[in-house]
Design a protein around this motif. Structure first.
Motif, PDB file in Angstrom:
ATOM      1  N   PRO A  86       0.839  -1.207   0.000  1.00 24.67           N
ATOM      2  CA  PRO A  86       0.000   0.000   0.000  1.00 24.67           C
ATOM      3  C   PRO A  86       0.868   1.249   0.000  1.00 24.67           C
ATOM      4  O   PRO A  86       2.043   1.210   0.365  1.00 24.67           O
ATOM      5  CB  PRO A  86      -0.800  -0.128   1.302  1.00 24.67           C
ATOM      6  N   TRP A  87       0.285   2.355  -0.427  1.00 23.32           N
ATOM      7  CA  TRP A  87       1.013   3.619  -0.451  1.00 23.32           C
ATOM      8  C   TRP A  87       1.136   4.225   0.942  1.00 23.32           C
ATOM      9  O   TRP A  87       2.028   5.024   1.196  1.00 23.32           O
ATOM     10  CB  TRP A  87       0.308   4.600  -1.388  1.00 23.32           C
ATOM     11  N   TYR A  88       0.213   3.861   1.822  1.00 21.17           N
ATOM     12  CA  TYR A  88       0.233   4.374   3.188  1.00 21.17           C
ATOM     13  C   TYR A  88       0.290   3.210   4.167  1.00 21.17           C
ATOM     14  O   TYR A  88      -0.174   2.103   3.866  1.00 21.17           O
ATOM     15  CB  TYR A  88      -1.005   5.237   3.476  1.00 21.17           C
ATOM     16  N   ARG A  89       0.829   3.496   5.331  1.00 17.98           N
ATOM     17  CA  ARG A  89       0.920   2.473   6.367  1.00 17.98           C
ATOM     18  C   ARG A  89      -0.481   1.994   6.736  1.00 17.98           C
ATOM     19  O   ARG A  89      -1.374   2.804   6.993  1.00 17.98           O
ATOM     20  CB  ARG A  89       1.612   3.055   7.596  1.00 17.98           C
ATOM     21  N   ALA A 125      -1.410  -5.221   4.586  1.00 17.00           N
ATOM     22  CA  ALA A 125      -2.251  -4.736   3.488  1.00 17.00           C
ATOM     23  C   ALA A 125      -1.556  -4.908   2.145  1.00 17.00           C
ATOM     24  O   ALA A 125      -0.323  -4.965   2.055  1.00 17.00           O
ATOM     25  CB  ALA A 125      -2.607  -3.266   3.705  1.00 17.00           C
ATOM     26  N   ARG A 126      -2.383  -4.978   1.084  1.00 19.64           N
ATOM     27  CA  ARG A 126      -1.899  -5.032  -0.293  1.00 19.64           C
ATOM     28  C   ARG A 126      -2.799  -4.181  -1.175  1.00 19.64           C
ATOM     29  O   ARG A 126      -3.996  -4.021  -0.922  1.00 19.64           O
ATOM     30  CB  ARG A 126      -1.919  -6.472  -0.833  1.00 19.64           C
ATOM     31  N   ARG A 127      -2.189  -3.625  -2.223  1.00 20.22           N
ATOM     32  CA  ARG A 127      -2.918  -2.969  -3.314  1.00 20.22           C
ATOM     33  C   ARG A 127      -2.894  -3.901  -4.518  1.00 20.22           C
ATOM     34  O   ARG A 127      -1.857  -4.492  -4.825  1.00 20.22           O
ATOM     35  CB  ARG A 127      -2.237  -1.657  -3.724  1.00 20.22           C
ATOM     36  N   ILE A 128      -4.024  -4.001  -5.205  1.00 26.18           N
ATOM     37  CA  ILE A 128      -4.083  -4.774  -6.445  1.00 26.18           C
ATOM     38  C   ILE A 128      -4.616  -3.844  -7.528  1.00 26.18           C
ATOM     39  O   ILE A 128      -5.759  -3.379  -7.456  1.00 26.18           O
ATOM     40  CB  ILE A 128      -4.989  -6.013  -6.317  1.00 26.18           C
ATOM     41  N   ALA A 129      -3.774  -3.532  -8.503  1.00 27.29           N
ATOM     42  CA  ALA A 129      -4.144  -2.628  -9.592  1.00 27.29           C
ATOM     43  C   ALA A 129      -4.381  -3.438 -10.855  1.00 27.29           C
ATOM     44  O   ALA A 129      -3.505  -4.197 -11.291  1.00 27.29           O
ATOM     45  CB  ALA A 129      -3.051  -1.595  -9.821  1.00 27.29           C
ATOM     46  N   LEU A 160      -8.130  -2.672  -2.661  1.00 28.28           N
ATOM     47  CA  LEU A 160      -7.306  -2.582  -1.461  1.00 28.28           C
ATOM     48  C   LEU A 160      -7.756  -3.681  -0.509  1.00 28.28           C
ATOM     49  O   LEU A 160      -8.951  -3.958  -0.392  1.00 28.28           O
ATOM     50  CB  LEU A 160      -7.486  -1.220  -0.785  1.00 28.28           C
ATOM     51  N   PHE A 161      -6.801  -4.288   0.175  1.00 29.35           N
ATOM     52  CA  PHE A 161      -7.157  -5.351   1.119  1.00 29.35           C
ATOM     53  C   PHE A 161      -6.224  -5.277   2.316  1.00 29.35           C
ATOM     54  O   PHE A 161      -5.000  -5.182   2.165  1.00 29.35           O
ATOM     55  CB  PHE A 161      -7.040  -6.728   0.458  1.00 29.35           C
ATOM     56  N   CYS A 162      -6.819  -5.279   3.506  1.00 25.06           N
ATOM     57  CA  CYS A 162      -6.015  -5.317   4.731  1.00 25.06           C
ATOM     58  C   CYS A 162      -6.567  -6.407   5.640  1.00 25.06           C
ATOM     59  O   CYS A 162      -7.769  -6.680   5.642  1.00 25.06           O
ATOM     60  CB  CYS A 162      -6.001  -3.957   5.428  1.00 25.06           C
ATOM     61  N   ARG A 197      -7.239   7.508   2.604  1.00 25.90           N
ATOM     62  CA  ARG A 197      -5.957   8.073   2.177  1.00 25.90           C
ATOM     63  C   ARG A 197      -5.468   7.416   0.887  1.00 25.90           C
ATOM     64  O   ARG A 197      -4.947   8.094  -0.010  1.00 25.90           O
ATOM     65  CB  ARG A 197      -4.911   7.900   3.283  1.00 25.90           C
ATOM     66  N   GLU A 198      -5.649   6.107   0.782  1.00 26.74           N
ATOM     67  CA  GLU A 198      -5.226   5.406  -0.430  1.00 26.74           C
ATOM     68  C   GLU A 198      -6.018   5.895  -1.649  1.00 26.74           C
ATOM     69  O   GLU A 198      -5.445   6.152  -2.719  1.00 26.74           O
ATOM     70  CB  GLU A 198      -5.416   3.894  -0.252  1.00 26.74           C
ATOM     71  N   LEU A 199      -7.331   6.025  -1.508  1.00 26.74           N
ATOM     72  CA  LEU A 199      -8.155   6.441  -2.642  1.00 26.74           C
ATOM     73  C   LEU A 199      -7.914   7.901  -3.005  1.00 26.74           C
ATOM     74  O   LEU A 199      -7.879   8.255  -4.195  1.00 26.74           O
ATOM     75  CB  LEU A 199      -9.633   6.205  -2.338  1.00 26.74           C
TER      76      LEU A 199
END
Length: 331
Positions: free
Chosen positions: A38-41, A48-52, A60-62, A101-103
């Motif tokens: 992820p871009w943020y903690r 957490a992970r981002r899937i693009a 986003l998944f945490c 924050r991620e979005l």
């Protein structure tokens, strides 16, 4: 048509391997996908992970030892189909803050002109990232100045940024934001009608009234606002170049007539607010010059501009203090 973006909560056990196998792999197989940190903690106690996705979708998944949260505008993987949805307000504070924050960071990367309006970007975040509506809702503000004719984008965005910065509609964010639409096409008439409700909310608030939006009634209808024991329904007529009607006067009357044959017919004591903010200057001057009846009283006929100017007139006996907020040019 998908709704506004929401979290999904899973109470099952998760680890990095299961995230890869059950979430990333199905999405990669269907759309092509990239997984990354992820871009943020993430929230304390969560990984957490981002899937693009290659088509522009994002997930986003945490997860923690106790639960996990999915936030995405792509196809939901099968393993999460039976999970419950929750809004940003219903999710744990840390999870909601991280997702926001991620979005917002993603929005700043994709549409920096929109992300710079902090309150507007946050308020409409559920539709700016909805599965079907992310392009159309952003285009509405980019290409149509939020529904204001003959106005530049910056002025319109600043107007709604100032309105939303008051927190006036925060408690009703999902209700109001989702009305802007989650479909993939720009329906200008419907979107302008939605912003007419925001304009009416501003007029009520400027007059010192508290209100409840989207009031469900025993008749099966939902009216736009309730102020104490007074119901308010909003309509937004369209300029004549978008209707088979030959003058702005007839357009205003036709819009009022449509409401009196529907919701207002059953709730005849409601006040009708006719938002003429879609009309250009020349049409509005004709309306003000004649001040036509709209087929129902009490009624407020008004037009807002991004500079904060609100002109209009009242028909009938209105037990709301909005007349003092209207500039009434001499006849």
């Amino acid at each position: 048509m998908a709704g506004p973006i929401r979290f999904r909560r899973s109470s099952e056990r998760w680890n990095a391997g299961r995230v890869h196998d059950a979430l990333y792999q199905p999405l990669d197989a269907k759309f092509g996908a990239t997984t990354a940190d992820p871009w943020y903690r993430p929230p304390d106690g969560y990984e957490a992970r981002r899937i693009a996705m290659d088509n522009g979708d994002l997930a986003l998944f945490c997860w923690s030892d106790d639960d996990a949260y999915w936030l995405g505008n792509t196809e939901t993987p099968k393993t999460l189909w039976r999970t419950n949805k929750c809004s940003f307000e219903e999710a744990p504070h840390g999870v909601a803050r991280w997702g926001k924050r991620e979005l917002l960071a993603q929005l700043e990367q994709e549409d920096p002109w929109l992300a710079e309006y902090d309150h507007l970007a946050w308020f409409f975040l559920p539709v700016f990232f909805s599965k079907d509506g992310r392009e159309s809702t952003r285009a509405f503000f980019r290409d149509h100045a939020g529904g204001f004719p003959d106005a530049d984008r910056e002025a319109a965005l600043s107007f709604y940024e100032e309105l939303l910065s008051t927190g006036l509609l925060d408690d009703h964010r999902y209700t109001m934001a989702s009305k802007l639409g989650t479909s993939d096409g720009v329906d200008l008439t419907r979107m302008q009608a939605t912003m007419g409700e925001f304009n009416a909310a501003k007029l009520l608030a400027d007059a010192g009234h508290d209100f409840e939006p989207e009031v469900e009634l025993g008749s099966g209808h939902a009216l736009d606002f309730q102020v104490d024991d007074i119901l308010v329904e909003v309509t937004r007529p369209q300029p004549t170049n978008r209707r088979k009607i030959d003058s702005p006067i007839h357009a205003v009357k036709a819009s009022g007539d449509a409401k009196t044959r529907d919701q207002i017919a059953i709730h005849g004591n409601a006040a009708l607010f006719v938002d003429c903010s879609s009309f250009p200057d020349d049409d509005w001057r004709r309306i003000l010059g004649e001040r036509p009846d709209v087929g129902h009283e009490p009624a407020v006929v008004f037009r807002m501009r991004p500079d904060g100017t609100t002109e209009g007139y009242v028909k009938g006996t209105l037990h709301l203090d909005v007349a003092g907020e209207l500039e009434l040019p001499a006849r």
